[in-house]
Structures are given as C-alpha cells and as structure tokens.
Write a protein that holds these residues in place. Structure first.
Motif, PDB file in Angstrom:
ATOM      1  N   THR A 155       0.829  -1.209   0.000  1.00  0.00           N
ATOM      2  CA  THR A 155       0.000   0.000   0.000  1.00  0.00           C
ATOM      3  C   THR A 155       0.858   1.250   0.000  1.00  0.00           C
ATOM      4  OG1 THR A 155      -1.795  -1.134   1.164  1.00  0.00           O
ATOM      5  CG2 THR A 155      -1.766   1.271   1.282  1.00  0.00           C
ATOM      6  N   ASP A 156       1.891   1.270   0.845  1.00  0.00           N
ATOM      7  CA  ASP A 156       2.769   2.433   0.917  1.00  0.00           C
ATOM      8  C   ASP A 156       3.488   2.664  -0.412  1.00  0.00           C
ATOM      9  OD1 ASP A 156       2.038   2.900   3.525  1.00  0.00           O
ATOM     10  OD2 ASP A 156       3.750   1.842   4.383  1.00  0.00           O
ATOM     11  N   HIS A 157       3.874   1.575  -1.070  1.00  0.00           N
ATOM     12  CA  HIS A 157       4.537   1.705  -2.361  1.00  0.00           C
ATOM     13  C   HIS A 157       3.603   2.317  -3.392  1.00  0.00           C
ATOM     14  CE1 HIS A 157       5.880   0.286  -6.360  1.00  0.00           C
ATOM     15  NE2 HIS A 157       7.059   0.607  -5.885  1.00  0.00           N
ATOM     16  N   LEU A 158       2.367   1.837  -3.461  1.00  0.00           N
ATOM     17  CA  LEU A 158       1.402   2.366  -4.416  1.00  0.00           C
ATOM     18  C   LEU A 158       1.121   3.846  -4.166  1.00  0.00           C
ATOM     19  CD1 LEU A 158      -1.106  -0.623  -4.562  1.00  0.00           C
ATOM     20  CD2 LEU A 158       0.487   0.091  -6.361  1.00  0.00           C
ATOM     21  N   LYS A 159       1.057   4.233  -2.895  1.00  0.00           N
ATOM     22  CA  LYS A 159       0.770   5.627  -2.554  1.00  0.00           C
ATOM     23  C   LYS A 159       1.901   6.549  -2.999  1.00  0.00           C
ATOM     24  CE  LYS A 159      -1.052   6.530   1.502  1.00  0.00           C
ATOM     25  NZ  LYS A 159      -1.272   6.499   2.964  1.00  0.00           N
ATOM     26  N   ILE A 160       3.139   6.145  -2.753  1.00  0.00           N
ATOM     27  CA  ILE A 160       4.245   7.026  -3.127  1.00  0.00           C
ATOM     28  C   ILE A 160       4.425   7.058  -4.647  1.00  0.00           C
ATOM     29  CG2 ILE A 160       6.175   5.384  -3.020  1.00  0.00           C
ATOM     30  CD1 ILE A 160       7.767   7.628  -1.610  1.00  0.00           C
ATOM     31  N   MET A 161       4.136   5.958  -5.330  1.00  0.00           N
ATOM     32  CA  MET A 161       4.236   5.976  -6.788  1.00  0.00           C
ATOM     33  C   MET A 161       3.158   6.868  -7.395  1.00  0.00           C
ATOM     34  SD  MET A 161       6.955   4.408  -7.306  1.00  0.00           S
ATOM     35  CE  MET A 161       6.857   4.679  -9.070  1.00  0.00           C
ATOM     36  N   ALA A 162       1.977   6.905  -6.775  1.00  0.00           N
ATOM     37  CA  ALA A 162       0.932   7.811  -7.252  1.00  0.00           C
ATOM     38  C   ALA A 162       1.377   9.263  -7.096  1.00  0.00           C
ATOM     39  CB  ALA A 162      -0.365   7.566  -6.488  1.00  0.00           C
ATOM     40  N   LEU A 163       2.041   9.570  -5.992  1.00  0.00           N
ATOM     41  CA  LEU A 163       2.577  10.908  -5.801  1.00  0.00           C
ATOM     42  C   LEU A 163       3.621  11.239  -6.862  1.00  0.00           C
ATOM     43  CD1 LEU A 163       3.106  11.367  -1.945  1.00  0.00           C
ATOM     44  CD2 LEU A 163       1.618  12.713  -3.425  1.00  0.00           C
ATOM     45  N   ALA A 164       4.492  10.272  -7.144  1.00  0.00           N
ATOM     46  CA  ALA A 164       5.536  10.489  -8.154  1.00  0.00           C
ATOM     47  C   ALA A 164       4.925  10.767  -9.519  1.00  0.00           C
ATOM     48  CB  ALA A 164       6.463   9.283  -8.215  1.00  0.00           C
ATOM     49  N   GLU A 165       3.882  10.037  -9.860  1.00  0.00           N
ATOM     50  CA  GLU A 165       3.253  10.225 -11.168  1.00  0.00           C
ATOM     51  C   GLU A 165       2.574  11.594 -11.268  1.00  0.00           C
ATOM     52  OE1 GLU A 165       0.811   6.776 -11.398  1.00  0.00           O
ATOM     53  OE2 GLU A 165       2.518   5.436 -11.761  1.00  0.00           O
ATOM     54  N   THR A 166       1.950  12.046 -10.170  1.00  0.00           N
ATOM     55  CA  THR A 166       1.332  13.379 -10.213  1.00  0.00           C
ATOM     56  C   THR A 166       2.402  14.476 -10.218  1.00  0.00           C
ATOM     57  OG1 THR A 166       1.055  13.313  -7.790  1.00  0.00           O
ATOM     58  CG2 THR A 166      -0.830  12.672  -9.137  1.00  0.00           C
ATOM     59  N   ALA A 167       3.532  14.226  -9.542  1.00  0.00           N
ATOM     60  CA  ALA A 167       4.632  15.188  -9.588  1.00  0.00           C
ATOM     61  C   ALA A 167       5.169  15.325 -11.012  1.00  0.00           C
ATOM     62  CB  ALA A 167       5.757  14.762  -8.640  1.00  0.00           C
ATOM     63  N   LEU A 168       5.258  14.206 -11.735  1.00  0.00           N
ATOM     64  CA  LEU A 168       5.707  14.257 -13.124  1.00  0.00           C
ATOM     65  C   LEU A 168       4.716  15.033 -13.984  1.00  0.00           C
ATOM     66  CD1 LEU A 168       7.511  13.507 -15.489  1.00  0.00           C
ATOM     67  CD2 LEU A 168       6.355  11.275 -15.584  1.00  0.00           C
ATOM     68  N   MET A 169       3.430  14.838 -13.763  1.00  0.00           N
ATOM     69  CA  MET A 169       2.420  15.598 -14.503  1.00  0.00           C
ATOM     70  C   MET A 169       2.635  17.099 -14.311  1.00  0.00           C
ATOM     71  SD  MET A 169      -0.988  13.328 -13.629  1.00  0.00           S
ATOM     72  CE  MET A 169      -2.058  14.670 -14.118  1.00  0.00           C
ATOM     73  N   PHE A 170       2.916  17.489 -13.069  1.00  0.00           N
ATOM     74  CA  PHE A 170       3.155  18.895 -12.785  1.00  0.00           C
ATOM     75  C   PHE A 170       4.442  19.371 -13.465  1.00  0.00           C
ATOM     76  CE2 PHE A 170       5.045  22.340 -10.421  1.00  0.00           C
ATOM     77  CZ  PHE A 170       3.974  23.195 -10.211  1.00  0.00           C
ATOM     78  N   ALA A 171       5.487  18.560 -13.382  1.00  0.00           N
ATOM     79  CA  ALA A 171       6.774  18.943 -13.969  1.00  0.00           C
ATOM     80  C   ALA A 171       6.631  19.242 -15.462  1.00  0.00           C
ATOM     81  CB  ALA A 171       7.808  17.850 -13.729  1.00  0.00           C
ATOM     82  N   ARG A 172       5.821  18.460 -16.146  1.00  0.00           N
ATOM     83  CA  ARG A 172       5.608  18.695 -17.583  1.00  0.00           C
ATOM     84  C   ARG A 172       5.042  20.092 -17.854  1.00  0.00           C
ATOM     85  NH1 ARG A 172       2.894  13.361 -17.661  1.00  0.00           N
ATOM     86  NH2 ARG A 172       4.316  11.782 -18.494  1.00  0.00           N
TER      87      ARG A 172
END
Length: 231
Positions: A155-172
């Motif tokens: 669960t913790d892994h999925l949560k942090i990966m979701a954060l990483a993916e949204t951070a990438l969306m913002f970075a774009r």
C-alpha cells in the motif's frame, strides 16, 4: 531514555535507547531511537538544516550537477524546507541570482531566497502561479514527497508511486526544454509506467540512492534530465 555501550570498544559512540512509555507504540519507540542515533539528524541540527534530507540532495547535486547559479527551481511538497535550503544556496537565490519556489499544503517557515506557496500543487492554477513567481519555466522540479506510511509495504509503495506520477504531470507543465526532474520513489515492482513516461519525456533517466538514505529503506530517487518538452 538511556544510553547503551553498543558492545565492545570504549571509544564507540553510545547508542541512545528509548524506554517504552505510556501511549508510545513500539513503532514510535523504534522511530525515535533511530532519529536519536542518526548521524545525519545530529549533523542537520548542528549545521542549521531543517531536515536530514538536505544531505541527500547535496550528495545528488555534488554528483550530477542539477543546480547552476541563477537557476529556477520548484520544490514540490517542500515542508519543512531542507531541500529548499540546499537549492536556494546552490543557485544563489538569497543573493538574487536564482529563484526557488516551494509549494506545500503545510506552512513553511521563511528562508532567505525562498518563495513559499501554501496550496495544493494539483490545483489548476498552480503551474501558472509558480512560473510567474519564478519569472519563467523551471530548470529543475524536485519532489521528496511521501505519503503517510500505513505499515503495509504494498500500500505504501502504491501511494508514493501515485505521488511520483502526479509530480511528473506537474513537472511537464513548468519545466523548460532541457530541464531536470528529481523524485522520490520506492522499490516495489510497479515503477514501470512511471519509468516509461520518463524515458519518453527525458533524454536520460536513472535511479540514484545517496549515502544519506538509510540503508534499510526501500527509498530511491529517480533522476530524469534533458526534458524534451517545453513549458
């Protein structure tokens, strides 16, 4: 709170042992012991950094040269400000040579050369607001964000990966062509989608684990450089 000798060797640093207290769980006790015995925590206090995480970013920048004088930097989830301190120093923000903007839902105490935006970075107006503060698109987007741990590894892994993916969306939305993205992830087997997106959008993608990351942690950082898009 007690100190143990930690075995043989009179010259060895004494380890701090935390007594179990009323209302303190075993996990809380172990976390507190780890903090009290962590040399990076002690060093951060001595050197005026707000978190031990400052040394992770310092090591990464020493090796990969993310920051240049006059650079424009965004620190996502910047509280309490350890990464922002490093970035501001290295781009010369306090002297007016660069700009660092930290965004977080939490309050961040003022720092020389740091602009703070207390809001959700997923808000529709966040990218434009940050670019306005920076005076243009960002050279680097940083994310050391981590969701509150549940204790369940998957669960913790999925949560942090979701954060990483949204951070990438913002970075774009805010990076300039050739810009860089540095983001915390966890080992766990579901990084494939994120890595595929990064390899499409950036010229070079690699995993890095600075020495300041705890050896027993699944924490890694993904570093992507040479952004192919453009804000």
């Amino acid at each position: 709170m007690t100190r143990g000798t930690g075995g043989r060797g009179a010259g060895r640093d004494l380890a701090v042992r935390v007594k179990s207290g009323k209302g303190r769980t075993l996990a809380q006790k172990l976390w507190l012991e780890r903090q009290l015995n962590d040399p990076y925590v002690a060093r951060a206090k001595r050197e005026g950094f707000r978190s031990r995480a400052a040394y992770k970013l310092t090591e990464i920048d020493d090796k990969y040269r993310l920051f240049a004088p006059g650079g424009r930097i965004v620190d996502l989830g910047g509280a309490p400000g350890g990464w922002s301190q490093v970035a501001a120093k290295r781009v010369g923000a306090a002297e007016g040579r660069g700009r660092v903007v930290a965004i977080d839902l939490l309050e961040i105490a003022p720092l020389p050369g740091l602009d703070v935006v207390q809001m959700d970075f997923l808000a529709a107006d966040a990218p434009d607001r940050l670019k306005a503060l920076l005076g243009g698109p960002a050279d680097v987007v940083l994310s050391d964000m981590a969701a509150n741990a549940t204790g369940h590894r998957k669960t913790d892994h999925l949560k942090i990966m979701a954060l990483a993916e949204t951070a990438l969306m913002f970075a774009r939305e805010v990076l300039k062509p050739g810009g860089a993205f540095l983001c915390k992830v966890l080992q766990g087997g579901t990084e494939g989608t994120l890595l595929a997106d990064l390899k499409r959008d950036f010229a070079l993608v690699k995993h890095v684990k600075p020495a300041a990351s705890r050896a027993d942690s699944a924490e890694l950082y993904v570093l992507a450089t040479g952004y192919r898009g453009g804000a």
